[in-house]
Write a protein that holds these residues in place. Structure first.
Motif, PDB file in Angstrom:
ATOM      1  N   ASP A  25       0.908  -1.189   0.034  1.00 34.07           N
ATOM      2  CA  ASP A  25       0.133   0.066   0.291  1.00 34.07           C
ATOM      3  C   ASP A  25       1.055   1.329   0.029  1.00 34.07           C
ATOM      4  O   ASP A  25       0.364   2.517  -0.304  1.00 34.07           O
ATOM      5  N   ALA A  26       2.335   1.243   0.325  1.00 36.59           N
ATOM      6  CA  ALA A  26       2.915   2.225   0.274  1.00 36.59           C
ATOM      7  C   ALA A  26       3.832   2.348  -0.910  1.00 36.59           C
ATOM      8  O   ALA A  26       4.644   1.070  -1.161  1.00 36.59           O
ATOM      9  N   TRP A  27       3.776   3.195  -1.755  1.00 39.77           N
ATOM     10  CA  TRP A  27       4.431   3.151  -3.134  1.00 39.77           C
ATOM     11  C   TRP A  27       4.493   4.850  -3.624  1.00 39.77           C
ATOM     12  O   TRP A  27       3.698   5.590  -2.823  1.00 39.77           O
ATOM     13  N   HIS A  28       5.475   4.919  -4.492  1.00 40.54           N
ATOM     14  CA  HIS A  28       5.283   6.371  -5.092  1.00 40.54           C
ATOM     15  C   HIS A  28       3.923   6.677  -5.515  1.00 40.54           C
ATOM     16  O   HIS A  28       2.920   6.289  -5.913  1.00 40.54           O
ATOM     17  N   PRO A  29       3.767   8.283  -5.129  1.00 41.75           N
ATOM     18  CA  PRO A  29       4.685   9.266  -4.845  1.00 41.75           C
ATOM     19  C   PRO A  29       4.913   9.346  -3.163  1.00 41.75           C
ATOM     20  O   PRO A  29       5.500  10.542  -2.905  1.00 41.75           O
ATOM     21  N   GLN A  30       4.478   8.523  -2.555  1.00 40.81           N
ATOM     22  CA  GLN A  30       4.886   8.632  -1.107  1.00 40.81           C
ATOM     23  C   GLN A  30       6.420   8.663  -0.823  1.00 40.81           C
ATOM     24  O   GLN A  30       7.069   7.894  -1.601  1.00 40.81           O
ATOM     25  N   VAL A  31       6.733   9.383   0.094  1.00 37.56           N
ATOM     26  CA  VAL A  31       8.314   9.457   0.464  1.00 37.56           C
ATOM     27  C   VAL A  31       8.446   8.846   1.900  1.00 37.56           C
ATOM     28  O   VAL A  31       8.047   9.821   2.735  1.00 37.56           O
ATOM     29  N   ASN A  32       9.042   7.817   2.058  1.00 38.08           N
ATOM     30  CA  ASN A  32       9.329   7.193   3.092  1.00 38.08           C
ATOM     31  C   ASN A  32      10.172   6.112   3.152  1.00 38.08           C
ATOM     32  O   ASN A  32      10.616   5.508   2.087  1.00 38.08           O
ATOM     33  N   GLY A  33      10.615   5.576   4.289  1.00 36.86           N
ATOM     34  CA  GLY A  33      11.712   4.455   4.249  1.00 36.86           C
ATOM     35  C   GLY A  33      10.997   3.214   3.725  1.00 36.86           C
ATOM     36  O   GLY A  33      11.847   2.387   3.043  1.00 36.86           O
ATOM     37  N   VAL A  34       9.646   2.891   3.821  1.00 35.29           N
ATOM     38  CA  VAL A  34       9.132   1.478   3.020  1.00 35.29           C
ATOM     39  C   VAL A  34       9.315   1.953   1.645  1.00 35.29           C
ATOM     40  O   VAL A  34       9.753   0.628   1.179  1.00 35.29           O
ATOM     41  N   VAL A  35       8.836   2.939   1.087  1.00 33.64           N
ATOM     42  CA  VAL A  35       8.789   2.944  -0.240  1.00 33.64           C
ATOM     43  C   VAL A  35      10.184   2.953  -0.880  1.00 33.64           C
ATOM     44  O   VAL A  35      10.502   2.185  -1.994  1.00 33.64           O
ATOM     45  N   ARG A  36      11.349   3.372  -0.297  1.00 29.86           N
ATOM     46  CA  ARG A  36      12.750   3.481  -0.633  1.00 29.86           C
ATOM     47  C   ARG A  36      12.957   2.021  -0.609  1.00 29.86           C
ATOM     48  O   ARG A  36      13.881   1.593  -1.443  1.00 29.86           O
ATOM     49  N   THR A  37      12.812   1.353   0.371  1.00 29.19           N
ATOM     50  CA  THR A  37      13.320  -0.010   0.614  1.00 29.19           C
ATOM     51  C   THR A  37      12.691  -0.901  -0.394  1.00 29.19           C
ATOM     52  O   THR A  37      13.598  -1.781  -1.018  1.00 29.19           O
ATOM     53  N   LEU A  38      11.591  -0.645  -0.624  1.00 29.82           N
ATOM     54  CA  LEU A  38      10.811  -1.747  -1.527  1.00 29.82           C
ATOM     55  C   LEU A  38      11.407  -1.558  -2.768  1.00 29.82           C
ATOM     56  O   LEU A  38      11.367  -2.279  -3.793  1.00 29.82           O
ATOM     57  N   ASP A  39      11.625  -0.222  -3.095  1.00 31.66           N
ATOM     58  CA  ASP A  39      11.881   0.338  -4.540  1.00 31.66           C
ATOM     59  C   ASP A  39      13.295  -0.238  -4.790  1.00 31.66           C
ATOM     60  O   ASP A  39      13.569  -0.868  -5.994  1.00 31.66           O
ATOM     61  N   ALA A  99       3.664  -6.625   1.933  1.00 38.29           N
ATOM     62  CA  ALA A  99       4.467  -5.887   2.746  1.00 38.29           C
ATOM     63  C   ALA A  99       3.950  -4.869   3.626  1.00 38.29           C
ATOM     64  O   ALA A  99       4.501  -4.488   4.626  1.00 38.29           O
ATOM     65  N   THR A 100       2.574  -4.683   3.492  1.00 34.00           N
ATOM     66  CA  THR A 100       2.023  -3.554   4.338  1.00 34.00           C
ATOM     67  C   THR A 100       0.381  -4.224   4.736  1.00 34.00           C
ATOM     68  O   THR A 100      -0.009  -4.874   4.109  1.00 34.00           O
TER      69      THR A 100
END
Length: 352
Positions: free
Chosen positions: A8-22, A79-80
């Protein structure tokens, strides 16, 4: 292997979860795997109440089922614990498919911070979500022990990594501001305890990078703070490298990837001695690694003291310490934890 990551956490969100998964997606592809990230971008969404920057997926059950049936992954990782996560969990349970999950975020504490209700009221919901998982991936021993004490089972260690190709020292990076520059990167929200940083009395300039529901009110309340909004890629790395100290005021994060990103850019960290910083940085700021003994962070119950101490630390040591967080290890742990699904004849969708 064909791996589906549901988030559920993906771009354009900016957080550690998105960066980790990307970053994980990129590393998996470089290792020869095929990856489908099933994210809100593939669904109709609505803004999350009180947090409009986060989009909640709707019409998930039918579309999600169609995508998974046609793409036929070899392994599914959820993941979420949001609408997509619950929909994927229902799909897997209905069809007898094994899956893994991850505990990225201390949502019970976050909900408690926003609702002022006890966090213990919400843990049964999240325990139920993860109970059907073949492996609950967690980043630190502290989170492992906390979840185990609350009845979570099949907990699997999964560390975090930093992309040192992007995050590295830049000696020429500068803020045209009065130093020392004290930087915060992350969501601008009540659960991040950001006001403790903004109230700190150490002279210099405070810089905030990030977006969130508290941004507007904090801008008005703290006019001397430089709020830069969300930054990405090279701009974000430049901000880390230009700071004199990175301040991490959160008391609820399960890891705190931003601390490692800052260190990789040569910037020492100031934080509270709580979960996340204790696991990543150690009580004395030397981290958890047997081969490392130099302090790269200062942890103290008084944030002003932590900031002052961190400002004395060696930037070269900080960058060298971050090399311990290898993405090779992160990717290997993730793949090892996956539970392959039965092989079936399929007509897969083209990869996105």
């Amino acid at each position: 292997m064909r791996i589906c990551i549901v988030t559920d956490a993906w771009h354009p969100q900016v957080n550690g979860v998105v960066r980790t998964l990307d970053t994980l997606r990129g590393e998996l592809k470089r290792s020869g795997h095929k990856v489908l990230v099933l994210s809100p971008k593939m669904f109709r969404t609505l803004p999350c109440p009180t947090y409009p920057e986060i989009r909640l997926s709707v019409n998930t059950p039918f579309r999600l089922s169609a995508i998974l049936r046609r793409w036929q992954p070899d392994a599914i990782h959820i993941a979420t614990e949001g609408p997509l996560g619950w929909a994927a969990r229902r799909y897997c349970r209905k069809n007898g498919l094994a899956f893994t999950t991850a505990y990225h975020t201390a949502f019970p504490e976050y909900i408690a911070a926003r609702s002022r209700l006890p966090a213990r009221w919400f843990y049964p919901i999240f325990r139920r979500f993860h109970a059907a998982s073949e492996g609950v991936l967690v980043a630190t021993p502290t989170v492992r022990d906390q979840l185990s004490d609350k009845g979570f089972e099949r907990i699997v260690p999964w560390t975090r990594g930093v992309d040192t190709r992007l995050f590295h020292p830049r000696p020429d990076a500068r803020f045209d501001l009065t130093g020392p520059i004290q930087l915060y990167v992350g969501r601008v929200a009540v659960e991040k305890n950001i006001e403790d940083f903004l109230k700190a009395r150490v002279p210099g300039t405070k810089v905030v990078v990030g977006d969130g529901p508290a941004l507007s009110s904090l801008r008005q309340k703290y006019p001397d703070v430089r709020f830069l909004g969300a930054l990405f890629g090279e701009d974000l790395a430049q901000a880390y490298a230009a700071a004199d100290v990175f301040v991490f005021p959160s008391k609820t994060d399960t890891f705190g990837l931003v601390m490692i990103e800052a260190l990789a850019c040569g910037t020492p960290v100031a934080a509270y001695p709580v979960q996340g910083p204790l696991d990543v940085l150690g009580p004395d700021g030397t981290g958890p690694f047997a081969n490392w003994s130099k302090p790269v962070a200062a942890l103290n119950d008084d944030l002003d003291t932590a900031i002052r101490q961190a400002l004395t630390l060696d930037r070269g040591d900080c960058a060298a310490f971050a090399q311990n967080y290898s993405w090779n290890t992160v990717t290997e742990q993730f793949v090892t934890a996956l539970r392959p699904l039965p092989v079936e004849e399929s007509h897969p969708l083209p990869l996105p």
